[in-house]
Design a protein around this motif. Structure first.
Motif, PDB file in Angstrom:
ATOM      1  N   LEU A  66      28.225 -27.822  28.919  1.00 43.16           N
ATOM      2  CA  LEU A  66      29.239 -28.124  29.937  1.00 43.16           C
ATOM      3  C   LEU A  66      30.395 -28.915  29.344  1.00 43.16           C
TER       4      LEU A  66
ATOM      5  N   TRP B 213      32.694 -26.584  27.735  1.00 41.71           N
ATOM      6  CA  TRP B 213      33.328 -25.749  28.772  1.00 41.71           C
ATOM      7  C   TRP B 213      34.337 -26.552  29.592  1.00 41.71           C
ATOM      8  N   GLN B 214      34.297 -27.863  29.444  1.00 42.17           N
ATOM      9  CA  GLN B 214      35.065 -28.769  30.296  1.00 42.17           C
ATOM     10  C   GLN B 214      36.539 -28.363  30.418  1.00 42.17           C
TER      11      GLN B 214
ATOM     12  N   CYS C 263      37.586 -25.727  31.973  1.00 38.86           N
ATOM     13  CA  CYS C 263      37.698 -24.285  32.124  1.00 38.86           C
ATOM     14  C   CYS C 263      37.367 -23.858  33.563  1.00 38.86           C
TER      15      CYS C 263
ATOM     16  N   TYR D 158      34.762 -23.181  37.032  1.00 37.91           N
ATOM     17  CA  TYR D 158      33.637 -22.271  37.300  1.00 37.91           C
ATOM     18  C   TYR D 158      32.423 -22.589  36.421  1.00 37.91           C
ATOM     19  N   TYR D 159      31.928 -23.808  36.576  1.00 32.87           N
ATOM     20  CA  TYR D 159      30.871 -24.260  35.683  1.00 32.87           C
ATOM     21  C   TYR D 159      29.559 -23.494  35.856  1.00 32.87           C
TER      22      TYR D 159
ATOM     23  N   ALA E  79      29.085 -21.226  33.021  1.00 31.72           N
ATOM     24  CA  ALA E  79      28.583 -21.821  31.772  1.00 31.72           C
ATOM     25  C   ALA E  79      27.075 -22.036  31.875  1.00 31.72           C
ATOM     26  N   ARG E  80      26.637 -22.488  33.040  1.00 33.48           N
ATOM     27  CA  ARG E  80      25.191 -22.720  33.208  1.00 33.48           C
ATOM     28  C   ARG E  80      24.428 -21.398  33.117  1.00 33.48           C
TER      29      ARG E  80
ATOM     30  N   LEU F   5      29.881 -28.009  41.412  1.00 34.64           N
ATOM     31  CA  LEU F   5      30.084 -28.729  40.149  1.00 34.64           C
ATOM     32  C   LEU F   5      28.753 -29.221  39.591  1.00 34.64           C
TER      33      LEU F   5
ATOM     34  N   LEU G  16      27.664 -31.208  36.160  1.00 34.04           N
ATOM     35  CA  LEU G  16      28.740 -32.049  35.638  1.00 34.04           C
ATOM     36  C   LEU G  16      28.561 -33.469  36.152  1.00 34.04           C
TER      37      LEU G  16
ATOM     38  N   PRO H 148      30.513 -34.717  30.476  1.00 34.32           N
ATOM     39  CA  PRO H 148      31.301 -33.561  30.926  1.00 34.32           C
ATOM     40  C   PRO H 148      31.796 -33.797  32.356  1.00 34.32           C
TER      41      PRO H 148
ATOM     42  N   SER I 193      34.511 -32.707  35.616  1.00 34.29           N
ATOM     43  CA  SER I 193      35.321 -31.608  36.151  1.00 34.29           C
ATOM     44  C   SER I 193      36.787 -32.037  36.185  1.00 34.29           C
TER      45      SER I 193
END
Ligand code: SF4
Length: 333
Positions: free
Chosen positions: A71, A74-75, A77, A79-80, A83-84, A248, A251, A309, A311
């Motif tokens: 995460l 990916w921070q 970006c 739409y977490y 990533a998960r 989120l 995060l 991480p 949002s």
């Protein structure tokens, strides 16, 4: 006479944008590029793609990572959940022997893989002749056939018929064809002011007299959410907690509650009597419009937000706190 497939593929060969994932058929890299492209514009995607691969160069490396590290890379970006899902997918595929399924139908059983991503991945990485339909393809085909309100099934059928025509000509890759259609939508057949004058397939297009009529606009309803955020400041930084839930989740951020009575609930939770109001913020997700009231109170201990991480929303909240602090510290006058 040349077919639409021949003409568009030739145009794609000559005019495609140079992107780091062009010509790449490693399914892990193809998947990463597709997942990133679904949420960000191409120019913004490139640094994330390179950063992610530098940190997790293979599916195996990603499978071994902590979710928090994933995460963190990916921070920013958004739409977490994607990533998960990518992380879970890596763990699942590696646990099953480390080899990706090779067909779109088998790929759809993996976490976070919808019909579009499965088709894009199967066609680009494994050469399966399946049509990948995203928003760009929907728009391009609606214009080619001058369809104002095409159903999803109608578009899918048209895309499959075009793919079947390609398969008969034996040779070009189904992945190139899917990418060529998307590239046309992304660079020529734009939502507003499509460049019909330089469109390679204009002679096949029934909608070019009034392209923006096709397809008609889809209504998008955004839900409005009222939130209250409480920034607890103490030695070392701010109090952060890990968020749960679909938006989120995973995060880290400042404590937040939704709806009426949110501030009172936050104060009770932390045993506080009052908090100072700092201001309000707006933030948008695809289907949600957020309005956030931000409060601050002193706290016993905090941590440096850079170590977690966060949002974009939490970064905005902390920037508001910073701005408030610096206005208090600046000389009067
Ligand atoms: S002619 Fe215009 S509307 Fe038709 S595909 Fe080309 S850019 Fe799109």
């Amino acid at each position: 006479m040349s077919s639409v497939q021949t003409v568009l593929l030739e145009w794609f060969r000559q005019h495609q944008r140079k992107l780091p994932w062009r010509g790449v058929t490693d399914p892990y890299k193809v998947l990463l590029s597709e997942v990133l492209l679904q949420q960000t514009r191409v120019e913004q995607t490139i640094p994330y793609y390179e950063r992610f691969l530098a940190r997790f160069p293979s599916l195996e490396a990603l499978s071994r990572a902590d979710q928090e590290d994933v995460l963190k890379v990916w921070q920013g970006c958004g739409y977490y959940a994607r990533a998960r899902n990518l992380h879970r997918l890596a763990q699942q595929v590696v646990a099953a022997g480390g080899v990706f399924p090779r067909t779109s139908s088998a790929l759809r059983a993996l976490p976070g893989i919808g019909p579009y991503t499965a088709a894009a991945l199967a066609s680009i990485a494994f050469g399966e002749p399946v049509a990948a339909v995203d928003g760009n393809v929907r728009r391009v085909l609606s214009r080619w056939y001058a369809w104002e309100k095409p159903t999803a099934g109608q578009i899918q059928q048209a895309a499959e018929a075009l793919m079947a025509g390609l398969a008969q000509s034996q040779g070009p890759s189904p992945g190139d064809w899917n990418q060529a259609l998307m590239e046309l939508g992304a660079t020529v057949c734009l939502p507003k002011n499509p460049a019909c004058g330089r469109c390679p397939v204009a002679r096949f297009c029934l909608g070019q007299a009034a392209p923006e009529r096709y397809p008609g606009a889809k209504e998008r309803k955004q839900r409005r959410l009222e939130l209250t955020a409480l920034v607890l400041q103490g030695p070392g930084g701010v109090y952060l907690e890990q968020r749960q839930g679909p938006i989120l989740g995973g995060l880290w951020g400042v404590p937040m509650e939704e709806g009426p009575g949110a501030l009172a609930r936050l104060l009770v939770r932390f045993g506080l009597e009052r908090a100072e109001r700092l201001g309000s913020l707006r933030h948008e997700f695809t289907h949600r419009k957020l309005h956030i009231e931000v409060y601050r109170a002193p706290w016993v201990a905090g941590e440096n937000p850079a170590s977690r991480p966060l949002s974009r929303l939490d970064q905005k909240i902390l920037a508001l706190v910073e701005a408030n602090l610096s206005s208090q510290h600046s000389p009067a006058g």
